[in-house]
Design a protein around this motif. Structure first.
Motif, mmCIF file in Angstrom:
data_model
loop_
_atom_site.group_PDB
_atom_site.id
_atom_site.type_symbol
_atom_site.label_atom_id
_atom_site.label_comp_id
_atom_site.label_asym_id
_atom_site.label_seq_id
_atom_site.Cartn_x
_atom_site.Cartn_y
_atom_site.Cartn_z
ATOM 1 N N GLU A 205 -47.663 -4.420 -73.202
ATOM 2 C CA GLU A 205 -47.555 -5.276 -72.020
ATOM 3 C C GLU A 205 -47.265 -6.722 -72.429
ATOM 4 O OE1 GLU A 205 -50.507 -5.230 -68.654
ATOM 5 O OE2 GLU A 205 -50.957 -3.302 -69.535
ATOM 6 N N ILE A 206 -47.994 -7.175 -73.447
ATOM 7 C CA ILE A 206 -47.794 -8.563 -73.880
ATOM 8 C C ILE A 206 -46.427 -8.717 -74.539
ATOM 9 C CG2 ILE A 206 -48.709 -10.427 -75.284
ATOM 10 C CD1 ILE A 206 -51.394 -9.364 -75.009
ATOM 11 N N LEU A 208 -43.800 -7.076 -73.889
ATOM 12 C CA LEU A 208 -42.759 -7.080 -72.856
ATOM 13 C C LEU A 208 -42.687 -8.440 -72.173
ATOM 14 C CD1 LEU A 208 -43.220 -3.569 -71.217
ATOM 15 C CD2 LEU A 208 -41.304 -4.345 -72.569
ATOM 16 N N VAL A 209 -43.876 -9.019 -71.926
ATOM 17 C CA VAL A 209 -43.911 -10.346 -71.299
ATOM 18 C C VAL A 209 -43.790 -11.403 -72.396
ATOM 19 C CG1 VAL A 209 -45.146 -11.859 -69.732
ATOM 20 C CG2 VAL A 209 -45.433 -9.419 -69.555
ATOM 21 N N SER A 210 -42.824 -11.239 -73.266
ATOM 22 C CA SER A 210 -42.598 -12.242 -74.303
ATOM 23 C C SER A 210 -41.094 -12.361 -74.455
ATOM 24 C CB SER A 210 -43.237 -11.818 -75.618
ATOM 25 O OG SER A 210 -42.417 -10.882 -76.271
ATOM 26 N N PRO A 211 -40.638 -13.419 -75.067
ATOM 27 C CA PRO A 211 -39.183 -13.581 -75.197
ATOM 28 C C PRO A 211 -38.563 -12.563 -76.154
ATOM 29 C CG PRO A 211 -40.362 -15.610 -75.744
ATOM 30 C CD PRO A 211 -41.371 -14.536 -75.660
ATOM 31 N N ILE A 365 -37.901 -1.534 -70.018
ATOM 32 C CA ILE A 365 -38.217 -2.940 -70.215
ATOM 33 C C ILE A 365 -39.369 -3.343 -69.307
ATOM 34 C CG2 ILE A 365 -35.950 -3.678 -71.019
ATOM 35 C CD1 ILE A 365 -35.417 -4.580 -68.115
ATOM 36 N N ARG A 366 -39.806 -2.401 -68.499
ATOM 37 C CA ARG A 366 -40.968 -2.635 -67.653
ATOM 38 C C ARG A 366 -41.945 -1.500 -67.824
ATOM 39 N NH1 ARG A 366 -36.793 -5.010 -64.798
ATOM 40 N NH2 ARG A 366 -37.365 -7.004 -63.934
ATOM 41 N N LEU A 367 -43.095 -1.624 -67.198
ATOM 42 C CA LEU A 367 -44.028 -0.515 -67.190
ATOM 43 C C LEU A 367 -43.531 0.505 -66.181
ATOM 44 C CD1 LEU A 367 -47.336 -2.516 -67.146
ATOM 45 C CD2 LEU A 367 -46.337 -1.356 -69.088
ATOM 46 N N GLU A 368 -44.193 1.673 -66.154
ATOM 47 C CA GLU A 368 -43.757 2.710 -65.210
ATOM 48 C C GLU A 368 -43.695 2.136 -63.791
ATOM 49 O OE1 GLU A 368 -42.652 5.556 -65.962
ATOM 50 O OE2 GLU A 368 -43.502 5.956 -67.932
ATOM 51 N N ARG B 29 -48.842 -7.646 -62.422
ATOM 52 C CA ARG B 29 -47.747 -7.006 -63.153
ATOM 53 C C ARG B 29 -46.407 -7.284 -62.495
ATOM 54 N NH1 ARG B 29 -50.431 -1.297 -65.103
ATOM 55 N NH2 ARG B 29 -51.420 -2.168 -66.956
ATOM 56 N N THR B 32 -45.604 -10.871 -63.433
ATOM 57 C CA THR B 32 -45.226 -11.052 -64.834
ATOM 58 C C THR B 32 -44.025 -10.185 -65.193
ATOM 59 O OG1 THR B 32 -46.892 -9.439 -65.427
ATOM 60 C CG2 THR B 32 -47.489 -11.745 -65.684
ATOM 61 N N THR B 33 -43.337 -9.661 -64.196
ATOM 62 C CA THR B 33 -42.098 -8.885 -64.332
ATOM 63 C C THR B 33 -42.281 -7.528 -65.007
ATOM 64 O OG1 THR B 33 -41.280 -9.600 -66.493
ATOM 65 C CG2 THR B 33 -40.859 -11.069 -64.642
ATOM 66 N N LEU B 34 -43.520 -7.055 -65.076
ATOM 67 C CA LEU B 34 -43.725 -5.744 -65.697
ATOM 68 C C LEU B 34 -43.457 -4.608 -64.721
ATOM 69 C CD1 LEU B 34 -46.909 -6.422 -67.808
ATOM 70 C CD2 LEU B 34 -44.664 -5.808 -68.664
ATOM 71 N N LEU B 35 -43.544 -4.912 -63.441
ATOM 72 C CA LEU B 35 -43.277 -3.893 -62.435
ATOM 73 C C LEU B 35 -42.276 -4.449 -61.432
ATOM 74 C CD1 LEU B 35 -46.786 -2.458 -61.475
ATOM 75 C CD2 LEU B 35 -45.006 -1.312 -62.755
ATOM 76 N N PHE B 36 -41.466 -3.543 -60.894
ATOM 77 C CA PHE B 36 -40.557 -3.922 -59.814
ATOM 78 C C PHE B 36 -41.309 -3.892 -58.494
ATOM 79 C CE2 PHE B 36 -36.594 -2.563 -62.151
ATOM 80 C CZ PHE B 36 -36.013 -3.810 -62.053
ATOM 81 N N VAL B 49 -38.649 -12.901 -59.752
ATOM 82 C CA VAL B 49 -39.260 -11.918 -60.656
ATOM 83 C C VAL B 49 -38.341 -10.754 -60.976
ATOM 84 C CG1 VAL B 49 -41.674 -12.405 -60.152
ATOM 85 C CG2 VAL B 49 -40.432 -10.759 -58.755
ATOM 86 N N VAL B 50 -37.298 -10.542 -60.187
ATOM 87 C CA VAL B 50 -36.402 -9.426 -60.493
ATOM 88 C C VAL B 50 -35.174 -9.921 -61.253
ATOM 89 C CG1 VAL B 50 -35.028 -7.540 -59.542
ATOM 90 C CG2 VAL B 50 -37.217 -8.147 -58.495
ATOM 91 N N TYR B 53 -36.003 -12.266 -64.687
ATOM 92 C CA TYR B 53 -37.224 -11.853 -65.388
ATOM 93 C C TYR B 53 -37.298 -12.362 -66.816
ATOM 94 C CZ TYR B 53 -34.910 -8.012 -67.888
ATOM 95 O OH TYR B 53 -34.130 -7.271 -68.718
ATOM 96 N N ARG B 57 -40.355 -14.448 -68.521
ATOM 97 C CA ARG B 57 -41.048 -13.986 -69.721
ATOM 98 C C ARG B 57 -41.167 -15.083 -70.773
ATOM 99 N NH1 ARG B 57 -39.263 -7.614 -70.376
ATOM 100 N NH2 ARG B 57 -40.040 -7.015 -68.336
ATOM 101 N N PRO B 64 -53.668 -9.412 -70.243
ATOM 102 C CA PRO B 64 -53.968 -8.209 -69.470
ATOM 103 C C PRO B 64 -55.465 -7.927 -69.458
ATOM 104 C CG PRO B 64 -52.361 -7.771 -71.198
ATOM 105 C CD PRO B 64 -52.946 -9.110 -71.470
#
Lengths: 368, 283
Positions: A205-206, A208-211, A365-368, B29, B32-36, B49-50, B53, B57, B64
């Motif tokens: 997760e971290i 992914l949220v990084s450059p 590039i994202r979570l599920e 999430r 933080t762009t981890l989820l749509f 965010v979409v 992204y 980031r 988390p």
């Protein structure tokens, strides 16, 4: 670039701090090669035998000396009566008895024929068979020497007739297979585990949220294992050359390049596995069941593909390891160049590209 | 998440308060762009965010809920690693994390997996801060941390706020809400209310009473059986009670409870807390 190097450095920390993975990485290749080389073998060494020489002439003496001098046999006992044969076997001192007929030398000269009876302890049929073959080989060798000087062909007739290949060493057959398994395991299983570990621990997760770009994460994960797999391949080849005196017939450079290709195929498979599994355990199970089993059973490593039923033969085509084993055997044992294995190489290359494309597509590039 | 809309001002310490499963993590999430998001739009630090992204980031810090650091790396290696992947160094932003990092610095050669909960949390915060993010997302940072460390942690957040960082923090602990500039109360994916903690409490229009007796269990059942009761919640050593009537007289309740054979009855007017508000809104 600095980011990327930092990432790779971190990967090496992971590998070198985890005893289990270190053991899999370096313990297993050595253990497997030694195991297959020494323990699982069809060869015999220093088998105790007994001699019953009924003629005691110069020819029998010469043959006995030759057999005794070979590293395969050591003459433990010399018996004088036929009735003793049963008792030496019963006592279990020897695995075989060689029984020379009466007037061996005379018959050889007069009839150009003489007979040796090879009696083996068949409680262990494989060994018995091998002993017979080895004795035959020595006899044939001796026969050749006799016929070299004399125009008339003398014949010593062995009672068993089997084709014996004096060059047949089982370790030569195992090395390509073991090498394939180890490269596949290290590359595919270890990468997939190390990627899923990040998912499981939540560090993905971290990341992914990084450059850091996703492909940098993947390549960063893969590079340490490419490096370690190459070291493994070198260790395996060195072990085969120096411990088992296995000559590498073909070009070492070609062998190296083909190995790198197969390592990349396996890594692509590993990445693919990691994209479909959420936990380390799943990744490990898929690697073991999905990769190891087919490699052991269907790649021609242990069981010849030509003797498999048709459906299995067809399945074996889609196993990358099958093609790599063919390539390895061709380079190591036959010593052929790229002109004979370009087809296999191309198939492997195609598979690599396919797996790569698939895993890049599936990578999130994202979570599920 | 349903129909939510909120805005966080620069340098604000914004709390997302809600029970487990309310949607706090999902919200984080998405931000933080981890989820749509299935629908709707959100911007973080001015970026969508979409669409943007990648830019988000680069400019947010995210911690988390799970302790997500590398357990087999030491404290220093963890910090170094996160500094490197964000293209910075520890030295460069040391002043930002100094307050926090000095507390764990004596253990910098210890593996992160061997740290205590409070120290892990400080390390995780240091790692999330090392690249000087514009917006900091902290998902339940104090869950599973001892009360002393929790208190320290909030003090650290207050100090960070002075350094031009916008902080979004989620927590299931209502008492922490009072420490935020503004809070959003959230349940079942819906925002119940957004306001400053004080205003939220002020909106609570009913009178709340602390009630206590020798037998707490019987007290609660009796209160719930009382025909005029509006709400009854255990709250620490008391039960928080509100009445439906506007002219409620505690003496009536005392008499009722006595008739139910309760002894040592104690009734006293008290101030509403955010938890009371939340319970009121969540019904």
């Amino acid at each position: 670039m600095k980011r990327f190097i930092g990432f790779i450095k971190k990967e090496f920390y992971h590998i070198f701090r985890d005893r289990r993975s270190l053991f899999i990485l370096f313990g297993m290749p050595i253990a497997q090669i030694l195991l297959f080389g020494f323990a699982i073998t069809n060869e015999i060494n220093n088998v105790d035998i007994a001699i019953l020489d009924n003629s005691k002439d110069s020819t029998t003496e010469e043959i006995i000396n030759k057999i005794g001098a070979s590293k395969y046999f050591s003459i433990k006992q010399v018996i004088t009566r036929e009735v003793d044969i049963a008792s030496v076997f019963e006592k279990g001192h020897v695995k075989a008895v060689l029984n020379f007929e009466k007037d061996f030398s005379k018959k050889l000269i007069k009839d150009h024929k003489a007979t040796i009876q090879i009696i083996t302890d068949a409680t262990d049929p494989n060994t018995a068979n091998t002993i017979t073959n080895y004795v035959n080989a020595i006899l044939q060798q001796y026969q050749k020497e006799l016929n070299k000087d004399i125009n008339v062909a003398y014949q010593i007739i062995p009672q068993t007739r089997m084709v014996y290949n004096p060059e047949l060493k089982s370790v030569y057959m195992f090395v390509p297979g073991v090498m394939t398994i180890i490269l596949l395991l290290v590359s595919a299983m270890m990468t997939s585990i190390s990627i899923t570990r990040e998912k499981e621990l939540g560090t993905m997760e971290i990341l992914l949220v990084s450059p850091l770009k996703p492909f940098q994460v993947i390549i960063g994960k893969v590079i340490p294992y490419i490096f370690l797999s190459i070291i493994n391949a070198i260790v395996i080849v060195m072990l085969s050359i120096f411990i088992f005196n296995m000559p590498i017939q073909g070009s070492l450079l070609l062998l190296g390049l083909e190995s790198v290709l197969f390592i990349i195929t396996s890594l692509a498979l590993g990445i693919l596995i990691s994209t479909i599994s959420a936990t380390q355990q799943t990744a490990m199970m898929i690697s073991l069941m999905g990769l190891m089993l087919p490699v052991i059973l269907l790649s021609g490593f242990i069981f010849p593909i030509s003797s498999m039923p048709m459906p299995l033969q067809i399945i074996s085509h889609i196993i990358p390891a099958k093609w790599f084993i063919i390539i390895l055997k061709a380079i190591m044992l036959k010593g052929v160049g790229l002109e004979f294995i370009w087809k296999e190489t191309l198939i492997l290359l195609g598979m690599t590209v396919f797996f790569m494309a698939l895993s890049v597509k599936k990578y999130k590039i994202r979570l599920e | 998440m349903q129909d939510i809309s909120f805005e966080v001002k620069p340098n604000e310490l914004f709390g997302i308060i809600g029970p487990d499963g309310a949607g706090k993590t999902t919200l984080f999430r998405i931000l933080t762009t981890l989820l749509f998001p299935d629908q709707g739009a959100a911007t973080v630090a001015g970026f969508d965010v979409v669409k943007d992204y990648k830019k988000i980031r680069n400019s947010v810090g995210y911690m988390p809920g799970k302790f997500s650091l590398y357990q087999d790396l030491t404290v220093e290696e963890n910090l170094n690693f996160f500094a490197t992947i964000f293209g910075t160094t520890i030295e460069e932003n040391y002043d930002l994390i100094k307050d926090i990092y000095v507390q764990i610095e004596p253990f910098k050669d210890r593996r992160a997996g061997k740290l205590s909960g409070g120290m892990k949390q400080k390390l995780a915060l240091s790692c999330a801060l090392i690249h000087k993010p514009k917006v900091l997302f902290l998902d339940e940072p104090t869950t599973g941390v001892d009360p002393v460390s929790r208190k320290e942690f909030w003090e650290m957040l207050k100090r960070l706020q002075q350094k031009n960082i916008t902080i979004l923090v989620s927590t299931p602990y209502m008492d922490e809400a009072a420490l935020c500039d503004r809070v959003a109360l959230i349940q079942d994916g819906k925002i119940l209310q957004i306001d400053t903690p004080k205003a939220i409490v002020k909106h609570y229009h009913k009178s709340i009473y602390n009630v206590r007796s020798a037998n707490m269990y019987q007290l609660i059942t009796s209160l719930k059986a009382y025909e005029h009761h509006h709400s009854v919640y255990p709250f620490g050593e008391f039960v928080h009670y509100t009445d439906k009537r506007s002219d409620f007289n505690p003496a009536d309740l005392n008499a009722y409870l006595k008739s139910k054979n309760l002894s040592h009855i104690y009734i006293e007017r008290t101030e509403a807390t955010i938890e009371d508000t939340f319970m009121e809104l969540a019904i």
